[in-house]
Write an enzyme that holds these catalytic residues in place. Sequence first.
Site, PDB file in Angstrom:
ATOM      1  N   THR A 202     -56.136  84.724  78.964  1.00  9.36           N
ATOM      2  CA  THR A 202     -56.798  83.867  77.973  1.00  9.36           C
ATOM      3  C   THR A 202     -57.750  82.893  78.662  1.00  9.36           C
ATOM      4  OG1 THR A 202     -56.440  82.501  75.996  1.00  9.36           O
ATOM      5  CG2 THR A 202     -54.940  82.123  77.840  1.00  9.36           C
ATOM      6  N   ASN A 203     -58.200  81.860  77.965  1.00  5.35           N
ATOM      7  CA  ASN A 203     -59.123  80.857  78.521  1.00  5.35           C
ATOM      8  C   ASN A 203     -58.813  79.497  77.904  1.00  5.35           C
ATOM      9  OD1 ASN A 203     -60.848  80.359  76.085  1.00  5.35           O
ATOM     10  ND2 ASN A 203     -61.111  82.564  76.270  1.00  5.35           N
ATOM     11  N   PRO A 204     -59.437  78.415  78.392  1.00  8.39           N
ATOM     12  CA  PRO A 204     -58.991  77.070  77.961  1.00  8.39           C
ATOM     13  C   PRO A 204     -59.471  76.609  76.582  1.00  8.39           C
ATOM     14  CG  PRO A 204     -60.281  76.972  80.018  1.00  8.39           C
ATOM     15  CD  PRO A 204     -60.450  78.329  79.453  1.00  8.39           C
TER      16      PRO A 204
END
Length: 394
Positions: A202-204
């Site tokens: 995933t990513n932030p």
Amino acid sequence: MRVVVAVSGGIAAYKACEVVSRLVKAGHEVRVVMTPAAAQFVAPLTFRALSGQPVSVDVDGDEGGAIGHVELARWAQALVIAPATASLMARLANGDARDMATLVYMGFRGPVVVAPAMEPEMWAHPRTKANRAILQQDGVFMVGPEEGRMASGYMGLGRMAEPETIVGALEDAVSPHDLAGRTVVVTAGATWEHFDPVRILTNPSTGMMGVTIANQAVRRGARVVLVAGPSVNLAPVHSRVETHPVVGAMEMLAAVRAVMDGADVLIGAAAVSDFRPEQAADHKVHKADIAREWAIAPNPDIIRTMAMEFGARTMMVGFAAETENPVEQANKKRLEKHLDAVLANLVGPGQGFGDGTHQAWLVSAEGVEQFPGHTKTDTARRLLDWISQRLRGR
Ligand code: C5P
């Protein structure tokens, strides 16, 4: 915006402090008026400190520098009455102008938000119901009351709405309705691409940008469908937004496609993972068995796919979160993905992700517009102004 907050005498008056504080933090100019009973619960000095302005309690003008009700009603762009006791509601409904709250109410012609607070029996009484109906006929926006424990210890419907809800109701009341009759689809948040039930790629992204756009669009009268990745539960979504929670990019694509019929605009604010594990295990893979290398597959580009399928009738707006050359990158994306516009913003340490501020540019066939604001709310508003104007021309 210039807001008068009128406080009447109930225990919920202490929560009005939080309302004032939130309004001031949001950049509004606030002046407080109180009924004499309210001043028994919270000292006017508290509101003076929170608003930075003199507080009026006496109708004849008391505290040095406090302005009279006529000037206040002319000065105000919005009026919030919180808490409104049964007795104040009766005075408002009957035009019984013997206190500062009712005096300002009667002199003011703009949006009014009333947050009642009283014992449940009083709220349920036919007289209160009648007063409430009169106020609603007069165009007042009611917020609450809510169910819960009362100061008396009894449970029931009568607690004042939470400060955050009251401030939200004020924003609803003052928003233009330029998106009424429109359907806006928004994607938001990061997607989660599972390796197995406990590991993800995933990513932030927190989904804050997409949720802010969805909330603002609903306030402006649109029907809003929010297709939200799992990180979005961090951001409060307006109750009138239709939320479709999804996990991975493949699921997000299917969910968006399912709601595109009749959409006037698709706003792709989601930070879709570019890749997913080619195969996800349906059980937890134990450490010793974790492969050093995973076969990774590229995800479909959701907004590009939708632009190919629906671009002839739906406006397509994408995002470009960049660490450098945002405008150039955004224009490239606009052309590659067949979008009407791309909102470019700078991301990096301390900006772009979450609640913070950012710099934004809107890149379209018409050229580049740098957005004046710095918060995500500023950006969402300006973007919706642009969309609403262009939709009118379609
Ligand atoms: O190419 P990039 O990911 O930078 O493009 C960002 C824009 O494309 C955003 O509007 C994002 O929501 C959208 N996007 C998408 N599907 C992907 C990747 C990006 O809809 N798989």
